[in-house]
Scaffold this motif. Sequence first.
Motif, mmCIF file in Angstrom:
data_model
loop_
_atom_site.group_PDB
_atom_site.id
_atom_site.type_symbol
_atom_site.label_atom_id
_atom_site.label_comp_id
_atom_site.label_asym_id
_atom_site.label_seq_id
_atom_site.Cartn_x
_atom_site.Cartn_y
_atom_site.Cartn_z
ATOM 1 N N ARG A 78 -32.483 -32.615 52.101
ATOM 2 C CA ARG A 78 -33.243 -33.453 51.819
ATOM 3 C C ARG A 78 -32.820 -34.619 50.898
ATOM 4 O O ARG A 78 -33.580 -35.322 50.226
ATOM 5 N N ARG A 79 -31.449 -34.532 51.073
ATOM 6 C CA ARG A 79 -30.831 -35.805 50.169
ATOM 7 C C ARG A 79 -31.159 -35.906 48.718
ATOM 8 O O ARG A 79 -31.063 -36.945 48.117
ATOM 9 N N GLY A 80 -30.936 -34.727 48.170
ATOM 10 C CA GLY A 80 -31.133 -34.928 46.806
ATOM 11 C C GLY A 80 -31.747 -33.777 46.009
ATOM 12 O O GLY A 80 -32.523 -33.054 46.842
ATOM 13 N N GLY A 81 -31.299 -33.192 45.030
ATOM 14 C CA GLY A 81 -31.771 -31.966 44.304
ATOM 15 C C GLY A 81 -33.144 -32.276 43.537
ATOM 16 O O GLY A 81 -33.029 -33.161 42.699
ATOM 17 N N ARG A 82 -34.150 -31.467 43.686
ATOM 18 C CA ARG A 82 -35.107 -31.354 42.975
ATOM 19 C C ARG A 82 -34.961 -30.367 41.816
ATOM 20 O O ARG A 82 -33.757 -29.788 41.493
ATOM 21 N N SER A 83 -36.062 -29.855 41.101
ATOM 22 C CA SER A 83 -35.490 -28.751 39.841
ATOM 23 C C SER A 83 -35.125 -27.581 40.580
ATOM 24 O O SER A 83 -35.727 -27.384 41.765
ATOM 25 N N LEU A 84 -34.434 -26.862 39.817
ATOM 26 C CA LEU A 84 -34.096 -25.337 40.555
ATOM 27 C C LEU A 84 -35.276 -24.856 40.727
ATOM 28 O O LEU A 84 -35.361 -24.014 41.931
ATOM 29 N N ALA A 85 -36.298 -24.807 39.999
ATOM 30 C CA ALA A 85 -37.699 -23.978 40.439
ATOM 31 C C ALA A 85 -38.375 -24.610 41.755
ATOM 32 O O ALA A 85 -38.784 -23.635 42.298
ATOM 33 N N GLU A 86 -38.275 -25.757 41.887
ATOM 34 C CA GLU A 86 -38.894 -26.203 43.082
ATOM 35 C C GLU A 86 -37.930 -25.862 44.139
ATOM 36 O O GLU A 86 -38.544 -25.699 45.595
ATOM 37 N N ASP A 87 -36.865 -25.786 44.012
ATOM 38 C CA ASP A 87 -35.892 -25.695 45.260
ATOM 39 C C ASP A 87 -35.406 -24.455 45.791
ATOM 40 O O ASP A 87 -34.848 -24.023 46.682
ATOM 41 N N ILE A 88 -35.687 -23.270 44.783
ATOM 42 C CA ILE A 88 -35.219 -22.132 45.045
ATOM 43 C C ILE A 88 -36.083 -21.524 46.168
ATOM 44 O O ILE A 88 -35.158 -20.486 46.901
ATOM 45 N N GLY A 89 -37.098 -21.669 46.401
ATOM 46 C CA GLY A 89 -37.866 -20.809 47.361
ATOM 47 C C GLY A 89 -37.301 -21.444 48.743
ATOM 48 O O GLY A 89 -36.860 -20.637 49.555
ATOM 49 N N PRO A 90 -37.386 -22.681 49.082
ATOM 50 C CA PRO A 90 -36.776 -22.979 50.417
ATOM 51 C C PRO A 90 -35.434 -22.831 50.410
ATOM 52 O O PRO A 90 -34.808 -22.913 51.643
ATOM 53 N N GLY A 91 -34.708 -22.932 49.228
ATOM 54 C CA GLY A 91 -33.391 -22.675 49.385
ATOM 55 C C GLY A 91 -32.642 -21.570 49.981
ATOM 56 O O GLY A 91 -32.050 -21.273 50.308
ATOM 57 N N ARG A 336 -31.572 -38.015 60.081
ATOM 58 C CA ARG A 336 -30.754 -37.126 60.832
ATOM 59 C C ARG A 336 -30.694 -35.603 60.493
ATOM 60 O O ARG A 336 -30.910 -34.553 60.949
ATOM 61 N N ARG A 337 -30.313 -35.788 59.169
ATOM 62 C CA ARG A 337 -30.052 -34.404 58.518
ATOM 63 C C ARG A 337 -31.510 -33.632 58.405
ATOM 64 O O ARG A 337 -31.648 -32.408 58.664
ATOM 65 N N THR A 338 -32.529 -34.258 58.384
ATOM 66 C CA THR A 338 -33.997 -33.563 58.255
ATOM 67 C C THR A 338 -34.311 -32.795 59.632
ATOM 68 O O THR A 338 -34.750 -31.755 59.721
ATOM 69 N N LEU A 339 -33.979 -33.783 60.674
ATOM 70 C CA LEU A 339 -34.037 -33.318 62.003
ATOM 71 C C LEU A 339 -33.233 -31.982 62.245
ATOM 72 O O LEU A 339 -33.623 -31.074 63.023
ATOM 73 N N ILE A 340 -31.991 -32.195 61.779
ATOM 74 C CA ILE A 340 -31.006 -31.055 61.900
ATOM 75 C C ILE A 340 -31.394 -29.534 61.195
ATOM 76 O O ILE A 340 -31.440 -28.733 61.624
ATOM 77 N N GLY A 341 -32.156 -30.238 59.970
ATOM 78 C CA GLY A 341 -32.680 -28.824 59.153
ATOM 79 C C GLY A 341 -33.780 -28.319 59.872
ATOM 80 O O GLY A 341 -33.942 -27.131 59.921
ATOM 81 N N VAL A 342 -34.606 -28.992 60.710
ATOM 82 C CA VAL A 342 -35.650 -28.715 61.392
ATOM 83 C C VAL A 342 -35.320 -27.815 62.445
ATOM 84 O O VAL A 342 -35.801 -26.622 62.893
ATOM 85 N N ALA A 343 -34.380 -28.210 63.225
ATOM 86 C CA ALA A 343 -33.697 -27.632 64.268
ATOM 87 C C ALA A 343 -33.022 -26.345 63.956
ATOM 88 O O ALA A 343 -33.269 -25.183 64.381
ATOM 89 N N ALA A 344 -32.421 -26.048 62.758
ATOM 90 C CA ALA A 344 -31.791 -24.850 62.423
ATOM 91 C C ALA A 344 -32.924 -23.978 61.974
ATOM 92 O O ALA A 344 -32.957 -22.901 62.408
ATOM 93 N N ALA A 345 -34.197 -24.506 61.321
ATOM 94 C CA ALA A 345 -35.137 -23.425 60.921
ATOM 95 C C ALA A 345 -35.743 -22.805 61.900
ATOM 96 O O ALA A 345 -36.273 -21.778 62.227
ATOM 97 N N VAL A 346 -36.225 -23.820 63.054
ATOM 98 C CA VAL A 346 -36.742 -23.656 64.338
ATOM 99 C C VAL A 346 -35.904 -22.513 65.033
ATOM 100 O O VAL A 346 -36.353 -21.358 65.753
ATOM 101 N N ALA A 347 -34.845 -22.479 65.014
ATOM 102 C CA ALA A 347 -33.934 -21.689 65.901
ATOM 103 C C ALA A 347 -33.818 -20.208 65.161
ATOM 104 O O ALA A 347 -33.678 -19.460 65.920
ATOM 105 N N VAL A 348 -34.336 -20.077 63.814
ATOM 106 C CA VAL A 348 -34.349 -18.801 63.497
ATOM 107 C C VAL A 348 -35.889 -18.362 63.376
ATOM 108 O O VAL A 348 -36.079 -17.105 63.748
#
Length: 826
Positions: A78-91, A336-348
Amino acid sequence: MSVATGLVTQPDRRSLVDVPAPARSRPRLAAVLPLLLGIPVVWLLHRYGAGWGDLALFGGYVIALVAVPGLLLWRLVRRGGRSLAEDIGPGLAFGYVLEVLAYLAARAAGQPRLVVLAPVAVLIAFAAVPSLRRHWRMAPGAERAPLAWIWANATLGAALLAWAAVYFMRTRGVDYSFSDADLPFQLALIGELRHHLPPEVPWLRGESLNYHWFSYADLAATSWTTGIAPATLLLRLFFVPLLAVTPFAVASLARQVTGRWWPGPLAALLTFAGVAPYPYGWPMPETYTANGLGPVDDATVLRFGLFSSPTQTFAALVAIALVMLTIDLLRGDGSRRTLIGVAAAVAVICGAKATYLPIVICGLLLVAGLAVLTDRRRLRPALLGLAVAVPGVLFAQFVLFGGESQGMVLDPLGGLSRYGLAAATELGTFTFGQMPATGRTLVVITAVTLLSWLVMWGGAAGLAVQGRWRDPAVQLLAGMGVAGIAAVLLLNHYGVSQTWFLVAARPYLAVAAVAGLAALARRPHPSRSAPPSISAPPSISAPPGSSVPPSSSVPPSISAPPSISAPPGRSAPRWLLPVAVGAGLAVAWVVPRLGPPTAPTVGEDGRREVFLQIAYALLRLLIPVFALVIACRSVTALRGSALAVGAAMLAGISLFPSTTVVGGHVRAAADAKFEPQPQPDPLWPVGTREAAAWMRAHTGPDDLVATNAHCRRKLGKGCDNLHFWFAAFAERRFLLEGWGYTSTANRIQSETGMRGNLVPYWNEALLAENDAAFHRPTAATVDRLRTGHQVRWLFADLRDPLIQPDQLARYATLRFSSGSVAVYQL
């Protein structure tokens, strides 16, 4: 003209996405105080059987090798960090994505413990590479999550874990009997994934495992890495991080969609606790109350399936990360990073749960269709998303599931008469395959079902005001929600498995409902209404030196989707919506007490009386809602908030029934003084665990085993074919143990209408050959298993009155015995 950057718009107070307030510093101690909620939760987990050592090992593994690497990868994508509380779930979700993909590679190479190399490599890379080090911290200018937001989500996560300890762990002790069907089924699949790839059905040789099994790869990887027993993971630990962070993930999604903080915790609460309203004075049949189900199917999460279905609990978190990245892609905030991330999540996700990708695809199709009609610039990102998701569905259906339907059939409205209201009143029946309700009865059942869904998620209609439906995030959520609802209406399954589509859609329906409520709460005053204006198109980004503050959701260098703005207007008073929710809770408590204590039935009262009682109950529920809405419209200061008040009151109504279910579990525990529930005698023979442990230590993972035990229990003249214990405890493949929960049994059940667990075994010749070695042991019968089927071990249930152990010992070597179990080597 206003210029939009990322998810930020110029200061229009009523746009769906608001300008964040400047980042404020606060004491570090205040940010970690919610962690104190974990102390009583950890004590409860230990109180009900999770050892301190296992808790420490599991916690260290999840934090160091799943959550932290996943968080870093999430911020990179996602090209940058939000707060830890926001990122911990999807992270954490991305950590599971990395773990599963790494385990599949390690298991295929025959070295499952090498799964740790992937997270370690990520940690080293993000520590050593200068351009990656910034992802250890939130991005400069990103807005901190408010303490109230953190406390609300942490409290919900802690409450879920406390309920899990009291309801699930307390009643399933350390020596749990596994006398149910689902948990030994899950345990057997964990053992299979520990030792084999690709996996097969371990209790019946030659039967393909046409099932979503990637969550068992996670459990297998955890077991290999930590050394924790699979049974401990299944009964005590796997759900802990998932339940703890899923509220944060749902709230982060709501924050991404609305740009505001307060809708997030409410969306998380509705996801878990929002259920169909219950205005009736009579109780539901025990089948429904035991599983937390309401008068109609509401796909409530607070039921036994939260623990007996690791696939759903695991996939729910991964899917939220997938949807958040998909929204970035659709809004033009991706790369492109977003699309790669989508592909990785879809793969699982394609192998984690079969219900998620189809509803995501339906959401993308809606976005693409609306793009063709309204804004073709939205079409390309939607097609990119489909280009990744559709191959995932095809791979899952034709490779992982072997093209099997698993007993799912197209049966429009056929499943509605199997839910609680129809069963209680005799308008329908729970039994699959019987004649469903038709005519006026079906109309009434369908109307009540749709009305219940409207109460839970009707707030989503607020997204239609002022053009907010143009946001592709809203379109995606709407498409996913409609797909989940349509699946329940159009499909039927003997095990009511079509409801998992609606379970999968719940977080997105909840977010849409709360986002609509947020939109209604910010409507302009009627006297100042004006047509909406469109801000800058996506190709326009903020010029250098712009004073637009950076967003915590998207880096400010990314251009924005069109945002809808409106002239300044009046917001609902802050106290109004909580008061409306409280009013809804009060109405939901009072109305059932006004009705009869027993259900009217078709047999005793007639169909017309049943219809009238249902209608009266619904009117008693809805009249106060309409009265409050009209009252708001009559007060000048509240006129613009009437619809928001109605939606908030309906949300309160949908929150109340779940308290009855959870309260019942807590009362049952209190009556037992919160002592662990004594375990009943198991259905499997005494000595099974000991013999299975010996077999794990003295046999190879590829050794094939035969047994004379096939029926979990006798039901009349039938055989309950859900016998999985030996494969589950031994972690070995069996020639023929049980045959339930297989593709063949599911197909026979759907073709004949026979109960799935009573389907007889279809290969009578193999069954006869298998049992002959135990019942009529001779050189020929035993050799037929050894040379004809490559069986190396016999796992004998000595309770079988036909078994001849002394004769069997002449042709096989007795290697171990315990209780009523003996292990022979061929």
